[in-house]
Design a protein around this motif. Structure first.
Motif, mmCIF file in Angstrom:
data_model
loop_
_atom_site.group_PDB
_atom_site.id
_atom_site.type_symbol
_atom_site.label_atom_id
_atom_site.label_comp_id
_atom_site.label_asym_id
_atom_site.label_seq_id
_atom_site.Cartn_x
_atom_site.Cartn_y
_atom_site.Cartn_z
ATOM 1 N N GLU A 167 0.824 -1.206 0.000
ATOM 2 C CA GLU A 167 0.000 0.000 0.000
ATOM 3 C C GLU A 167 0.868 1.269 0.000
ATOM 4 O OE1 GLU A 167 -2.560 -0.498 3.385
ATOM 5 O OE2 GLU A 167 -3.995 -1.705 2.254
ATOM 6 N N LEU A 217 -2.806 3.474 -5.372
ATOM 7 C CA LEU A 217 -3.366 2.956 -4.127
ATOM 8 C C LEU A 217 -4.792 2.451 -4.302
ATOM 9 C CD1 LEU A 217 -2.945 2.368 -1.156
ATOM 10 C CD2 LEU A 217 -3.673 4.695 -0.637
ATOM 11 N N VAL A 260 -5.784 -1.333 -3.425
ATOM 12 C CA VAL A 260 -6.730 -1.622 -2.339
ATOM 13 C C VAL A 260 -7.859 -2.502 -2.853
ATOM 14 C CG1 VAL A 260 -8.447 -0.586 -0.809
ATOM 15 C CG2 VAL A 260 -6.155 0.391 -0.948
#
Length: 103
Positions: free
Chosen positions: A13, A22, A26
């Motif tokens: 991350e 990101l 995610v």
């Protein structure tokens, strides 16, 4: 391994944030199946053993109760004699007798 997984995800991350990736990372992390063999977990094994033990106890109680019911239905033994034969309390035999008479 579970500790390492969290560490690696956090590192991924951080690195993906540096490249403005990101959001995509995610989404991929959330969609990743995590394979964890629950049956090898100590707490799972303890719970299973306790469940088996409890099942045996319940089965033994039901078997004794059924034995007492059969003795009450098929013999003219006293409550004391049935309690002695079935290895239960006289109170339990009396309780089962009342239940059978109420039926």
């Amino acid at each position: 391994m579970a500790n390492h997984y969290g560490k690696y995800v956090k590192q991924l991350e951080i690195l993906s944030n540096l490249r403005n990736l990101l959001n995509e990372v995610v989404l991929k992390i959330e969609a990743m199946p995590i394979h964890y063999n629950l049956e090898t977990d100590v707490r799972y094994q303890q719970g299973t053993a306790k469940g088996i033990e409890k099942g045996i106890e319940i089965g033994a109680e039901k078997a004794k109760r059924l034995f007492v019911e059969n003795l009450l239905r098929q013999t003219d033994f006293s409550d004391e004699k049935i309690a002695h034969i079935a290895n239960v309390t006289v109170e339990l035999v009396e309780e089962i007798r009342r239940e059978l008479e109420a039926q």
